[in-house]
Design a protein around this motif. Structure first.
Motif, PDB file in Angstrom:
ATOM      1  N   PHE A  22       1.199  -1.287   0.225  1.00 50.10           N
ATOM      2  CA  PHE A  22       0.347   0.216  -0.047  1.00 50.10           C
ATOM      3  C   PHE A  22       0.723   1.401   0.213  1.00 50.10           C
ATOM      4  CE2 PHE A  22       0.287  -1.192   4.331  1.00 50.10           C
ATOM      5  CZ  PHE A  22       0.739   0.056   5.068  1.00 50.10           C
ATOM      6  N   ARG A  23       0.149   2.169  -0.106  1.00 50.37           N
ATOM      7  CA  ARG A  23       1.358   3.683  -0.636  1.00 50.37           C
ATOM      8  C   ARG A  23      -0.031   5.160   0.234  1.00 50.37           C
ATOM      9  NH1 ARG A  23       5.052   5.498  -4.676  1.00 50.37           N
ATOM     10  NH2 ARG A  23       4.601   8.403  -4.696  1.00 50.37           N
ATOM     11  N   VAL A  24       1.281   5.494   1.899  1.00 46.99           N
ATOM     12  CA  VAL A  24       0.729   6.700   1.777  1.00 46.99           C
ATOM     13  C   VAL A  24       1.147   7.883   1.320  1.00 46.99           C
ATOM     14  CG1 VAL A  24       0.776   7.873   4.469  1.00 46.99           C
ATOM     15  CG2 VAL A  24       1.085   5.510   4.257  1.00 46.99           C
ATOM     16  N   GLU A  25       0.366   8.718   0.704  1.00 43.15           N
ATOM     17  CA  GLU A  25       1.340  10.244   0.121  1.00 43.15           C
ATOM     18  C   GLU A  25       1.152  11.113   1.048  1.00 43.15           C
ATOM     19  OE1 GLU A  25       1.166   9.940  -2.633  1.00 43.15           O
ATOM     20  OE2 GLU A  25      -0.062   8.605  -3.787  1.00 43.15           O
ATOM     21  N   ALA A  26       2.801  12.298   0.573  1.00 35.85           N
ATOM     22  CA  ALA A  26       3.385  13.017   1.649  1.00 35.85           C
ATOM     23  C   ALA A  26       2.383  13.695   2.121  1.00 35.85           C
ATOM     24  CB  ALA A  26       3.732  13.228   0.647  1.00 35.85           C
ATOM     25  N   GLY A  27       1.368  14.004   3.711  1.00 33.23           N
ATOM     26  CA  GLY A  27       0.737  15.117   4.256  1.00 33.23           C
ATOM     27  C   GLY A  27      -0.402  14.010   4.395  1.00 33.23           C
ATOM     28  N   SER A  61       9.464   8.352   2.823  1.00 34.55           N
ATOM     29  CA  SER A  61      10.195   9.294   1.582  1.00 34.55           C
ATOM     30  C   SER A  61      11.131   9.401   0.757  1.00 34.55           C
ATOM     31  CB  SER A  61      11.340  10.294   2.684  1.00 34.55           C
ATOM     32  OG  SER A  61      10.028  11.253   3.803  1.00 34.55           O
ATOM     33  N   GLY A  62      11.307   8.082  -0.296  1.00 32.54           N
ATOM     34  CA  GLY A  62      12.261   7.859  -1.310  1.00 32.54           C
ATOM     35  C   GLY A  62      13.484   6.693  -0.731  1.00 32.54           C
ATOM     36  N   PRO A 152       9.633  15.195  12.661  1.00 29.40           N
ATOM     37  CA  PRO A 152      10.076  14.108  12.268  1.00 29.40           C
ATOM     38  C   PRO A 152       8.831  14.359  10.655  1.00 29.40           C
ATOM     39  CG  PRO A 152       8.803  12.434  13.833  1.00 29.40           C
ATOM     40  CD  PRO A 152       8.794  14.064  14.153  1.00 29.40           C
ATOM     41  N   ASP A 153       9.354  14.052  10.122  1.00 37.07           N
ATOM     42  CA  ASP A 153       8.145  13.960   8.428  1.00 37.07           C
ATOM     43  C   ASP A 153       7.557  13.468   8.272  1.00 37.07           C
ATOM     44  OD1 ASP A 153       9.899  16.885   7.427  1.00 37.07           O
ATOM     45  OD2 ASP A 153      10.848  14.923   6.724  1.00 37.07           O
ATOM     46  N   VAL A 154       7.695  11.892   8.701  1.00 34.97           N
ATOM     47  CA  VAL A 154       6.511  10.591   8.971  1.00 34.97           C
ATOM     48  C   VAL A 154       6.652  10.554  10.340  1.00 34.97           C
ATOM     49  CG1 VAL A 154       6.175   8.502   7.362  1.00 34.97           C
ATOM     50  CG2 VAL A 154       7.522  10.398   6.754  1.00 34.97           C
ATOM     51  N   ILE A 155       5.168  10.151  10.742  1.00 29.89           N
ATOM     52  CA  ILE A 155       4.974   9.710  11.805  1.00 29.89           C
ATOM     53  C   ILE A 155       3.997   8.289  12.366  1.00 29.89           C
ATOM     54  CG2 ILE A 155       4.454  10.583  13.594  1.00 29.89           C
ATOM     55  CD1 ILE A 155       4.020  13.834  12.843  1.00 29.89           C
ATOM     56  N   LEU A 156       4.521   7.825  13.040  1.00 28.66           N
ATOM     57  CA  LEU A 156       4.530   5.931  12.987  1.00 28.66           C
ATOM     58  C   LEU A 156       3.768   6.200  13.778  1.00 28.66           C
ATOM     59  CD1 LEU A 156       7.170   4.586  11.255  1.00 28.66           C
ATOM     60  CD2 LEU A 156       5.063   5.293  10.114  1.00 28.66           C
ATOM     61  N   LEU A 157       2.370   6.005  14.148  1.00 24.78           N
ATOM     62  CA  LEU A 157       1.310   6.314  15.568  1.00 24.78           C
ATOM     63  C   LEU A 157       1.036   4.424  15.790  1.00 24.78           C
ATOM     64  CD1 LEU A 157       0.180   9.406  15.582  1.00 24.78           C
ATOM     65  CD2 LEU A 157       2.058   8.511  16.344  1.00 24.78           C
ATOM     66  N   ASP A 158       1.425   3.688  16.505  1.00 28.08           N
ATOM     67  CA  ASP A 158       0.981   2.224  16.465  1.00 28.08           C
ATOM     68  C   ASP A 158      -0.399   2.325  18.086  1.00 28.08           C
ATOM     69  OD1 ASP A 158       0.319  -0.505  16.733  1.00 28.08           O
ATOM     70  OD2 ASP A 158       1.974  -1.401  17.425  1.00 28.08           O
ATOM     71  N   GLU A 159      -1.243   2.034  17.793  1.00 33.53           N
ATOM     72  CA  GLU A 159      -2.450   2.381  18.526  1.00 33.53           C
ATOM     73  C   GLU A 159      -2.227   3.872  19.872  1.00 33.53           C
ATOM     74  OE1 GLU A 159      -5.002   0.484  18.929  1.00 33.53           O
ATOM     75  OE2 GLU A 159      -4.760  -1.515  17.675  1.00 33.53           O
ATOM     76  N   PRO A 160      -1.999   4.589  19.134  1.00 40.34           N
ATOM     77  CA  PRO A 160      -1.876   6.150  20.151  1.00 40.34           C
ATOM     78  C   PRO A 160      -2.727   6.326  21.811  1.00 40.34           C
ATOM     79  CG  PRO A 160      -2.894   6.912  17.912  1.00 40.34           C
ATOM     80  CD  PRO A 160      -2.048   5.138  18.041  1.00 40.34           C
ATOM     81  N   THR A 161      -3.480   5.739  20.949  1.00 38.12           N
ATOM     82  CA  THR A 161      -5.144   6.291  22.125  1.00 38.12           C
ATOM     83  C   THR A 161      -5.232   5.582  22.880  1.00 38.12           C
ATOM     84  OG1 THR A 161      -6.696   6.129  20.907  1.00 38.12           O
ATOM     85  CG2 THR A 161      -5.940   7.910  20.103  1.00 38.12           C
ATOM     86  N   LYS A 178      -3.794  19.224  13.469  1.00 39.16           N
ATOM     87  CA  LYS A 178      -2.627  20.190  13.112  1.00 39.16           C
ATOM     88  C   LYS A 178      -0.800  19.605  12.686  1.00 39.16           C
ATOM     89  CE  LYS A 178      -0.247  23.404  15.617  1.00 39.16           C
ATOM     90  NZ  LYS A 178       1.366  23.269  15.643  1.00 39.16           N
ATOM     91  N   LEU A 179      -0.359  18.459  12.666  1.00 39.26           N
ATOM     92  CA  LEU A 179       0.699  17.923  11.963  1.00 39.26           C
ATOM     93  C   LEU A 179       0.178  17.121  10.634  1.00 39.26           C
ATOM     94  CD1 LEU A 179       1.166  15.443  14.461  1.00 39.26           C
ATOM     95  CD2 LEU A 179       2.726  17.529  14.599  1.00 39.26           C
ATOM     96  N   GLN A 180      -1.617  17.107  10.105  1.00 38.93           N
ATOM     97  CA  GLN A 180      -1.107  17.459   8.926  1.00 38.93           C
ATOM     98  C   GLN A 180      -1.287  18.893   8.127  1.00 38.93           C
ATOM     99  OE1 GLN A 180      -5.330  15.758   7.932  1.00 38.93           O
ATOM    100  NE2 GLN A 180      -4.341  14.486   5.757  1.00 38.93           N
ATOM    101  N   ASP A 181      -1.399  20.032   9.320  1.00 40.27           N
ATOM    102  CA  ASP A 181      -1.489  21.064   8.364  1.00 40.27           C
ATOM    103  C   ASP A 181      -0.503  21.487   7.961  1.00 40.27           C
ATOM    104  OD1 ASP A 181      -4.254  21.427   8.496  1.00 40.27           O
ATOM    105  OD2 ASP A 181      -4.815  22.571  10.961  1.00 40.27           O
ATOM    106  N   GLU A 182       0.312  21.086   9.152  1.00 36.29           N
ATOM    107  CA  GLU A 182       2.107  21.270   8.442  1.00 36.29           C
ATOM    108  C   GLU A 182       2.658  20.072   7.894  1.00 36.29           C
ATOM    109  OE1 GLU A 182       3.799  20.866  12.357  1.00 36.29           O
ATOM    110  OE2 GLU A 182       2.907  22.513  13.327  1.00 36.29           O
ATOM    111  N   GLY A 183       1.740  19.552   7.305  1.00 38.17           N
ATOM    112  CA  GLY A 183       2.536  18.706   5.892  1.00 38.17           C
ATOM    113  C   GLY A 183       2.842  17.342   6.459  1.00 38.17           C
TER     114      GLY A 183
END
Length: 242
Positions: A22-27, A61-62, A152-161, A178-183
């Motif tokens: 699968f692919r996750v796009e930037a932002g 990120s390539g 970081p530019d890429v954030i991996l959150l495993d069951e964060p709540t 907010k983080l998404q708004d920051e790209g």
């Protein structure tokens, strides 16, 4: 950007993840959905270069997790479920600062980041207290701040709540926005369908290590003719076991 390319992971004779792509796009905020034991954490550990794929590759990120793991680590923040791994004798600020220093943040920038994250996560009342006496939810907030301290530019959150009450979970969701708004590119792992529905427009659904679906939530609902994500998930599980 995150691109998972036909990734499999085996531990001896046990296959934890098989041929997942699968692919996750930037932002983008992207959901990784599945029940406990589905292979979500294994997949994220491969993204974080903690585990190496048996087959396939992942690019962050390539950069390849197989060929360029150091470059990948520089660009990610990772929060795993379970034990948050904080130092009980240190304050929340000291815990966050310690991990920030590992990324080479200079002192002034480090304190600016801690103050910003403390405000964002509403931690000001306990930021300078030792974490040993904290509740599970308070520790989880510190762990989230630690994950983000190096920006970081890429954030991996495993069951964060995990461990967060309703108020704290809402604070977390505002932070993700907010983080998404920051790209920032965010991969969010959960088996909580309500959270996925609120935070994500696209998901990858994994069951028993196999990819069952990757795409938009609207497409998923159209495919099954069901609006409720819990009902869709049960249809996927029952269909794969039929």
């Amino acid at each position: 950007m995150i691109e998972v390319k036909q990734v499999s992971k085996r531990f001896g004779t046990i296959t934890a993840v098989e041929d997942v792509s699968f692919r996750v796009e930037a932002g983008e905020v992207y959901g990784l959905l599945g029940e406990n034991g589905a292979g979500k954490t294994t997949t994220m550990r491969m993204m974080a270069t903690i585990l190496q794929p048996t087959e396939g590759d992942i690019e962050i990120s390539g950069f390849s997790v197989q060929k360029e793991p150091v470059e990948v680590r520089r660009r990610i923040g990772i929060l795993f479920g379970g034990d948050v791994g904080l130092y009980n004798r240190l304050t929340a600020r000291e815990n966050i600062a310690y991990f920030g220093s590992l990324y080479g943040l200079e002192q002034r920038r480090l304190q600016e980041r801690i103050d910003s994250l403390s405000q964002m996560l509403e931690m000001d009342s306990f930021i300078d207290r030792r974490v040993g006496a904290f509740s599970r939810g308070m520790k989880q907030k510190v762990a989230i701040a630690r994950t983000l301290v190096h920006d970081p530019d890429v954030i991996l959150l495993d069951e964060p709540t995990t461990g967060l009450d309703v108020t704290a979970a809402n604070i977390f969701r505002r932070m993700v926005g907010k983080l998404q708004d920051e790209g920032k590119t965010i991969l969010f792992s959960s088996h909580n369908m309500g959270e996925i529905n609120k935070l994500c427009k696209r998901i990858a659904l994994i069951h028993k290590g196999r990819l069952q679906f990757a795409g938009g939530l609207d497409t998923l609902r159209e495919r099954f003719g069901i609006a409720d994500l819990d009902d869709i998930f049960m249809a996927v599980v029952e269909g794969s076991e039929a």
